[in-house]
Design an enzyme around this catalytic site. Structure first.
Site, mmCIF file in Angstrom:
data_model
loop_
_atom_site.group_PDB
_atom_site.id
_atom_site.type_symbol
_atom_site.label_atom_id
_atom_site.label_comp_id
_atom_site.label_asym_id
_atom_site.label_seq_id
_atom_site.Cartn_x
_atom_site.Cartn_y
_atom_site.Cartn_z
ATOM 1 N N LYS A 275 0.870 -1.181 0.000
ATOM 2 C CA LYS A 275 0.000 0.000 0.000
ATOM 3 C C LYS A 275 0.905 1.229 0.000
ATOM 4 O O LYS A 275 2.115 1.093 0.138
ATOM 5 C CB LYS A 275 -0.912 0.017 1.220
ATOM 6 C CG LYS A 275 -0.172 -0.170 2.563
ATOM 7 C CD LYS A 275 -1.120 -0.218 3.729
ATOM 8 C CE LYS A 275 -1.833 -1.534 3.870
ATOM 9 N NZ LYS A 275 -3.259 -1.450 3.842
ATOM 10 N N LYS B 84 -9.429 -7.006 -0.809
ATOM 11 C CA LYS B 84 -8.849 -7.802 -1.913
ATOM 12 C C LYS B 84 -8.122 -9.024 -1.363
ATOM 13 O O LYS B 84 -8.232 -10.131 -1.915
ATOM 14 C CB LYS B 84 -7.881 -6.936 -2.730
ATOM 15 C CG LYS B 84 -8.572 -5.795 -3.472
ATOM 16 C CD LYS B 84 -7.584 -4.725 -3.950
ATOM 17 C CE LYS B 84 -8.316 -3.460 -4.359
ATOM 18 N NZ LYS B 84 -7.450 -2.278 -4.486
#
Lengths: 113, 815
Positions: free
Chosen positions: B551, B663
């Site tokens: 991320k 996800k």
């Protein structure tokens, strides 16, 4: 500045033949159109049908003519395409000028004035 | 090209590829590259998309369906070929067609450059929403900017992040359709002349402006099944005149193109995340450019499709959703269009504006809330500033009527701050009929912490819409083997009705199913291990636990907490011989904003840890550390299916939702996380036994915020002490003494704003539970399978259906 003059009754219809009324034309426009008011008040219709694009200096030039014309004069605009109309509305100049669809409508408006 | 020959069968695809190789790519040599095939296949598929797009538009027009205009500064699209083929049902045919030409479709699809038109979650959410909206047959269009340079490419040199420009195919991508006929002229700069109209009323005239031309490029978005094709309309900025001919003729060629260059800069580059926007004029111009183009387009379409229709009915035709505050100027621009250009009275225009606009908040971090200096706004959009003043004047009068006698409250709620800044969130809230957060916890905090005064005034406007992701891209396409297993277990319905995956629960304790599930996971890990070797030249063991944190790099996301744990494990191993319960591969990836010094130092720290650990024979077989460079959508699609453990460890109360967490869960990774953002809802869905929760909760952080002394943690926790001492003693920077002292200082003397040290022991304990549980493969498989089975809520199909029903009032158009 390419302009075509036409006299209808006592009024002048001035067709502006420049496709782009922008910065490099603004001064010439002010001088050429301003000349019509040099002998006193008249009623003048600007036919902008051939103007495809106008920027803020072009609008400023028209506004400048309006501000300087002698008292008792009339200045109308007509036959604006969609792009030019939107620029008038954007600037709120549609609230300062009488905008007509056709030359005939402009003549009728002047005759009622 | 007879594109009517869209008859199914790989023969027509083959014919299309051959045609476009010759007439679009211009290749007639017979020597064809992967890129040539990619382009030719792209142009072939484009034909299908355009047919679908025209048909979808006609259907929408025929029934005069209300449409959504989704305003977003970012659409993080990634690659398109594979997903377009999948949604059109052409994947197998394309495999055959490319094979016939001597190519492997997987390699062709992998060669496509990502469209990097976003920074992270917010932009990817917008892209997921567009796909789901098309799948649900909703009339919905995204509007944004066709950045020439998207998010930078990340390279790693000597462990440090280096940024390189990423010029994607912003003009000659087969996915982009130029629409010169839909060009918009957008005014900006200038001044207000306080004049009188013919009737003597006050007439503020916006004069001396300059024009930017917005040229739209449409990127078709096909829904699953190919029945609906919507589009993203992305605008490129052009100067209104190629040259200033007067200057050009005088011989000053460079000055003549100066304005052209200045104007075209507007769509040149995507602003990186976390860079303070204050004073960045170009960013404000971008935001205005985007909303001005989008609104002009919507109003023009309304006028075309409803000739003579009153602007007071605009809300029956279109709804605007502002994705964060970047498009918040839409409120002022719509008011300007209605009042100035269409002569609506103020009250009528305001009703239309509030009816049309909705606002999604994406952050609770005060520093991330946009504010623009009044002086800058006055220079760039003088008429809008006037309108904002008037909105604010009327709004504060309303506040005084409803909640009288509280000056301090009025000041907090004012759109214009005492410091002379426009608060864009306040503008968006005041101008919208709906204000939503993006996870249940976040929406609650919006009401109670971020803007409680607004909630007191208009409680009915606040609501929650938990984020989602398109499970077709993030499971079906990126993890085809798991997708096949799901289909063989629960049927194909899950592709459009994701809650069907719940049917996997029945198989979770089936030994054969578990073995198959684990085999597929291992295969994905083998592929990722090969990619890691290919890009980072690090050998990792696919049998080890793949512990993944990918991320944006930000202190609140706490990659540093993860790094502290890795350092701790390494120090225990080499200093005491304490071997971890299971071998682990610690995988990191993410970009730091170019100006975010601390985030970049954290990247360097992770790379230094990797360098030390990976070459130490004592750690061999027990731990590896990898930082994968240039994190992007297409890389995420390779990493996520291979993860065993998903790190979602932000400081509680700081992550709005997160979508990476969703996800990973739907791909069978088990989460270790804090009770933050959508993690809270993941716990509710998957069950507390199938997730590892640790750390302080939001309310505990709030309580401890004022009396928190990180030195107490240092003294109380041997683990914290061990790691910080090692950092201070340069064990992770032997050649660069003092390099990581700023990290130690920020943690100990700087107040540790993100509570790394307070949460460390709890995190360590949770990690130990993970290691313990991972050794029992069947039990771990149950957790992983249940994560997939119970992730049905987190599809963006569910999210956009909720928006459509509760906020947008748009409906699916049946064929």
């Amino acid at each position: 500045m390419r302009l075509i003059e036409q006299k209808i009754g006592g009024n002048v219809v001035l067709a502006v033949l420049e496709p782009r009324l922008v910065a490099d034309k603004a001064q010439a426009f002010k001088e050429s159109v301003g000349r019509y008011f040099s002998d006193g008040p008249i009623s003048l219709v600007l036919d902008l049908a051939k103007v495809e694009f106008i920027d803020s200096t072009g609008l400023g030039a028209i506004l400048s003519v309006l501000k300087r014309m002698p008292k008792g004069s009339e200045l109308l605009v007509c036959r604006l395409n969609e792009a030019v109309t939107s620029m008038f509305m954007l600037t709120r100049m549609d609230r300062v000028f009488t905008i007509c669809k056709t030359v005939d409508e402009a003549m009728t408006t002047l005759s009622r004035a | 090209m007879p594109l009517a020959a869209h008859a199914s069968g790989h023969e027509s695809l083959s014919a299309g590829i051959k045609y476009h190789l010759r007439y679009s790519v211009g290749n007639s040599s017979g020597i064809v590259s992967k890129q040539d095939i990619l382009q030719a296949l792209g142009y072939t598929v484009r034909g299908w998309l355009i047919d679908g797009l025209i048909a979808s538009e006609e259907r929408r027009r025929r029934i005069r369906a209300k449409r959504l205009v989704y305003l977003s500064a970012e659409f993080l699209i990634g690659q398109s070929l594979r997903n377009n083929l999948f949604n059109l049902g052409l994947l197998q045919q394309a495999e055959q067609a490319t094979k016939q030409l001597g190519f492997d479709l997987r390699e062709i699809a992998d060669a496509e450059a990502d469209a990097p038109l976003g920074n992270g979650g917010l932009g990817r959410l917008a892209a997921c929403f567009m796909e789901s909206l098309a799948t649900l047959g909703m009339p919905a269009y995204g509007f944004g900017i066709n950045y020439q340079f998207g998010l930078f490419k990340q390279e790693i040199e000597d462990g440090f992040q280096k940024e390189k420009a990423d010029q994607w195919l912003s003009y000659n991508s087969p996915w982009l359709i130029e629409r010169p006929a839909e060009t918009c002229a957008i005014p900006l700069y200038g001044r207000i002349e306080h004049a009188q109209a013919k009737d003597g009323t006050y007439n503020p005239m916006w004069v001396d402006w300059q024009i930017i031309i917005g040229v739209p490029y449409d990127l078709p978005v096909v829904g699953f099944g190919g029945r609906t094709v919507n589009y993203l309309r992305l605008y490129s900025a052009r100067a209104s005149d190629e040259f200033d001919m007067k200057i050009f003729n005088s011989g000053d060629y460079l000055r003549a193109v100066e304005d052209k260059i200045k104007m075209e800069t507007v769509s040149k580059v995507l602003y990186p995340p976390d860079s303070a926007p204050a004073g960045k004029e170009l960013r404000l111009v971008q935001e205005y450019f985007m909303v001005a183009c989008a609104l002009r387009d919507a109003v023009r379409s309304y006028a075309r499709e409803s000739p003579g229709g009153s602007m007071e009915r605009l809300g029956d035709y279109v709804t605007f959703q502002m994705n964060d505050t970047h498009p918040a100027l839409a409120v002022a621009e719509l008011m300007r269009i209605l009042v100035d250009e269409h002569s609506l009275g103020w009250e009528a225009a305001w009703t239309v504006t509030q009816t049309c606009c909705g606002y999604t908040n994406h952050t609770l971090l005060p520093e991330a809330l946009e504010k623009w200096p009044v002086s800058l706004m006055e220079r760039v959009v003088p008429r809008h500033l006037e309108i904002i003043y008037e909105i604010n004047r009327r709004f504060l009068a309303h506040v005084e009527r409803k909640l009288p006698g509280d000056q301090a409250r009025s000041k907090r709620m004012s759109i214009i701050s005492d410091a002379g800044e426009i608060r864009m969130a306040n503008l968006a809230i005041v101008g919208s009929h709906s204000i939503n957060g993006v996870a249940a916890l976040h929406s609650q905090l919006v009401k109670t912490r971020l803007v409680p005064d607004f909630y007191t005034l208009w409680p009915e406007r606040f609501n929650n819409k938990t984020n989602g992701v398109t499970h077709r891209r993030w499971l079906a396409c990126c993890n085809p083997s798991l997708a096949e297993l799901i289909t063989s277990s629960v049927g194909e319905g899950w592709l459009t009705n994701f809650s069907d995956v719940r049917g996997l629960e029945a198989h979770a304790r089936d030994k054969a199913f578990q073995e198959e599930f684990l085999r597929l996971k291992r295969e994905n890990k083998i592929h990722l291990a090969a990619l890691i070797y290919d890009t980072e030249q690090i050998r990792v063991d696919p049998e080890s636990l793949f512990d993944v944190q990918v991320k944006r790099i930000h202190e609140y996301k706490r990659q540093l907490l993860n790094a502290i744990n890795v350092m701790h494990a390494y120090l225990c191993l080499v200093d005491e011989g304490a071997k971890p319960a299971v071998p682990r591969t610690h995988i990191f990836a993410g970009k730091a904003a170019p100006g975010y010094w601390m985030a970049k130092l954290i990247i360097k720290l992770i790379n230094n840890i990797a360098a030390l650990v990976n070459q130490d024979p004592r750690a061999d077989g027990w731990m590896k550390v990898v930082f994968m460079r240039d994190y992007r959508v297409s890389l995420a699609e390779k990493i996520i299916p291979a993860a065993d453990l998903s790190e979602q460890i932000s400081t509680a109360g700081m992550e709005a939702s997160g979508t990476g967490n969703m996800k990973f869960a739907m791909n069978g990774a088990v989460t270790i996380g804090t009770l933050d953002g959508a993690n809270v809802e993941i716990v509710e869905e998957v069950g507390v036994d199938n997730i590892y929760i640790f750390g302080l909760k939001v309310e505990e952080i709030e309580v401890r915020r004022n009396g928190y002394h990180p030195w107490d943690c240092y003294h109380a926790s041997p683990g914290v002490r061990r790691v910080l001492d090692a950092l201070r003693d340069n064990r992770f920077s032997p050649e660069e003494p003092g390099l990581f002292q700023p990290i130690v200082d920020a943690l100990l003397d700087g107040g540790d704003y993100y509570f790394h040290l307070a949460d460390f022991d709890s995190y360590l304990a949770a990690q130990n539970r993970v290691s313990w549980d991972f050794q029992d493969a069947p039990a771990w498989a149950v957790k992983a399978i249940l994560n997939v089975a119970r992730s049905g809520k987190f599809t963006s199909d569910r999210a956009v259906a909720e928006y459509a029903k509760d906020i947008w009032a748009i409906k699916s158009i049946a064929l």
